[in-house]
Design a protein around this motif. Structure first.
Motif, PDB file in Angstrom:
ATOM      1  N   ARG A  44       0.941  -1.225   0.011  1.00  0.00           N
ATOM      2  CA  ARG A  44      -0.116  -0.151  -0.022  1.00  0.00           C
ATOM      3  C   ARG A  44       1.007   1.364  -0.120  1.00  0.00           C
ATOM      4  N   ASP A  46       3.887   1.605  -1.200  1.00  0.00           N
ATOM      5  CA  ASP A  46       4.433   1.742  -2.558  1.00  0.00           C
ATOM      6  C   ASP A  46       3.458   2.282  -3.563  1.00  0.00           C
ATOM      7  N   LEU A  47       2.304   1.735  -3.667  1.00  0.00           N
ATOM      8  CA  LEU A  47       1.167   2.340  -4.380  1.00  0.00           C
ATOM      9  C   LEU A  47       1.006   3.979  -3.992  1.00  0.00           C
ATOM     10  N   TRP A  49       3.164   6.028  -2.538  1.00  0.00           N
ATOM     11  CA  TRP A  49       4.603   6.874  -2.551  1.00  0.00           C
ATOM     12  C   TRP A  49       4.836   7.040  -4.045  1.00  0.00           C
ATOM     13  N   TYR A  50       5.106   5.915  -4.696  1.00  0.00           N
ATOM     14  CA  TYR A  50       5.490   5.903  -6.018  1.00  0.00           C
ATOM     15  C   TYR A  50       4.371   5.706  -7.196  1.00  0.00           C
ATOM     16  N   GLY A  51       3.297   5.290  -6.775  1.00  0.00           N
ATOM     17  CA  GLY A  51       2.094   5.692  -7.738  1.00  0.00           C
ATOM     18  C   GLY A  51       1.319   6.958  -7.797  1.00  0.00           C
ATOM     19  N   GLY A  52       1.844   7.790  -6.937  1.00  0.00           N
ATOM     20  CA  GLY A  52       1.067   9.107  -6.883  1.00  0.00           C
ATOM     21  C   GLY A  52      -0.097   9.007  -6.382  1.00  0.00           C
ATOM     22  N   ARG A  53      -0.563   8.279  -5.674  1.00  0.00           N
ATOM     23  CA  ARG A  53      -2.010   8.075  -5.261  1.00  0.00           C
ATOM     24  C   ARG A  53      -2.053   9.028  -4.233  1.00  0.00           C
TER      25      ARG A  53
END
Length: 82
Positions: A44, A46-47, A49-53
């Motif tokens: 979660r 990573d999603l 932080w890196y996914g810009g969510r």
């Protein structure tokens, strides 16, 4: 969470390691609850932080609950081994 686990000698924290490398240290422990708790949180994170969510209130609640659960378990283990 990583600092808490490091302070309780569950992992060897190294800022050069990724969250997943720290998680692998937990996977090697006989008690799998730490790994099982942190693996979905790491996904979660990573999603987000890196996914810009954008984090939702439920994300904060999930991370907070995991922190409190692990802190309580580590505190209990420390008292049991003393």
């Amino acid at each position: 969470l990583l600092r808490l686990l490091h302070e309780n000698r569950m992992i060897e924290y190294d800022p050069a390691r990724t969250n997943w490398e720290h998680l692998q240290q937990l996977r090697a422990l006989p008690e799998g609850v730490y790994y099982q708790t942190l693996a979905p949180l790491t996904l979660r994170f990573d999603l987000l932080w890196y996914g810009g969510r954008t984090a939702e209130p439920s994300d904060y609640q999930q991370f907070d609950e995991a922190f409190n659960q692990l802190r309580q378990r580590l505190s209990h283990n420390a008292r049991a081994s003393a």
